[in-house]
Design an enzyme around this catalytic site. Sequence first.
Site, mmCIF file in Angstrom:
data_model
loop_
_atom_site.group_PDB
_atom_site.id
_atom_site.type_symbol
_atom_site.label_atom_id
_atom_site.label_comp_id
_atom_site.label_asym_id
_atom_site.label_seq_id
_atom_site.Cartn_x
_atom_site.Cartn_y
_atom_site.Cartn_z
ATOM 1 N N LYS A 44 0.804 -1.219 0.000
ATOM 2 C CA LYS A 44 0.000 0.000 0.000
ATOM 3 C C LYS A 44 0.840 1.274 0.000
ATOM 4 O O LYS A 44 0.287 2.363 -0.184
ATOM 5 C CB LYS A 44 -0.980 -0.015 1.163
ATOM 6 N N SER A 264 -2.460 -12.517 4.686
ATOM 7 C CA SER A 264 -2.994 -12.541 3.316
ATOM 8 C C SER A 264 -1.994 -13.223 2.383
ATOM 9 O O SER A 264 -2.382 -13.847 1.394
ATOM 10 C CB SER A 264 -3.334 -11.143 2.796
HETATM 11 C C1 LIG Z 1 -2.372 -7.322 3.651
HETATM 12 C C2 LIG Z 1 -3.138 -7.076 2.399
HETATM 13 N N1 LIG Z 1 -3.311 -8.055 1.536
HETATM 14 C C3 LIG Z 1 -4.004 -7.877 0.377
HETATM 15 C C4 LIG Z 1 -4.587 -6.696 0.051
HETATM 16 C C5 LIG Z 1 -5.388 -6.551 -1.231
HETATM 17 O O1 LIG Z 1 -4.841 -5.661 -2.163
HETATM 18 P P1 LIG Z 1 -5.770 -4.740 -3.091
HETATM 19 O O2 LIG Z 1 -6.408 -3.691 -2.221
HETATM 20 O O3 LIG Z 1 -4.847 -4.131 -4.100
HETATM 21 O O4 LIG Z 1 -6.811 -5.609 -3.712
HETATM 22 C C6 LIG Z 1 -4.439 -5.685 0.958
HETATM 23 C C7 LIG Z 1 -5.116 -4.445 0.701
HETATM 24 O O5 LIG Z 1 -6.033 -4.023 1.358
HETATM 25 C C8 LIG Z 1 -3.693 -5.858 2.139
HETATM 26 O O6 LIG Z 1 -3.553 -4.873 3.040
#
Ligand SMILES: Cc1ncc(COP(=O)(O)O)c(C=O)c1O
Length: 321
Positions: A44, A264
């Site tokens: 991010k 994640s």
């Molecule tokens: C730890 C984590 N994994 C995955 C994502 C997903 O990414 P995106 O927002 O680009 O779909 C985010 C975003 O919120 C995240 O903070």
Amino acid sequence: MTRYASVLDLIGTTPIVDVSALSPKPNVTILAKLEGRNPAGSVKDRVALSLVEAAERDGVLIVGKPDQVLIEPSSGNTGIALAMVCRLRGYHLKVVLPSNVSPERRQLLLAWGAEIIDSPGTQGSNGAVRLAQRLSAEHPEWVFLYQYANPANPMVHYTTTGPEILADVPEITHFVAGLGTSGTLMGVGRYLKERRPDVQLWAIEPPSGEMVDGLRSLDDGFIPPIFTDNHGAQLLDRKVVVRPRESIEWTRRLTEVGLFVGLSSGAIMSGAVKCANTIGDDDEATIVTIVCDDGWKYLSTGAWSDDIDDVIERSKKIIYF
Ligand SMILES: Cc1ncc(COP(=O)(O)O)c(C=O)c1O
């Protein structure tokens, strides 16, 4: 050694590491792009800088003007990254955060000088989005960058993450990433599909009603406008559902290849392994995945040390992402 003028210049150009030791098939290579190497610790950082720079280009924010206020709903990495960028630029950031968010998240936001506005914990991240929308309507003088609808979110992945991946892995056959705002998948996906229409795009999401760090199910009633604007339903080849238990199991397994990462990334790795299992024994494939952040701010989940059932129970009460 390379010398940089600002920490913001350290955002992006992240390394890709081979994690094929965890691949279920010898003919399938799995590579992980380490976004935790960004200065505020996640993918991010790219988005936060892109959102702020776009607002500055549009004259919505003015560098050096005092008392400019931004508001953003985020239970996780976007809030932290925006707080870092705002600290450097001199903007005041208000982050709307579900009240039951983990202590690490709160501490990091405070460390970067952000102000926290609590939204009801029972309403999760959708409740934080609704409160931020209401507050920004009441305060038109506050700048609401709104990553879920802002084209600068997917655009930075189109202009940086995507090109980095194709330059480092020209043999890519599959891109597997989590779906939160969908910015990563829309931006990288569009970039790859324009150049390599055969590359398969796989999105990882939790089952409706279950929580996996940073990710959301499109069946939970909220479809990010950037997903619709980028024709997400047509762009994606496959959606794979990964349950919280699998995300924790694979977060643990990733330590076997030296990666201490957020939950994640475990979910996405689990999806990459499911993807690898679909490849025939006589075919070669190269899967690129995203490691969104490192494990530090998830320590209080007990994900690496405690019984998995206890970790899942705890995560129903406290938001760790
Ligand atoms: C730890 C984590 N994994 C995955 C994502 C997903 O990414 P995106 O927002 O680009 O779909 C985010 C975003 O919120 C995240 O903070």
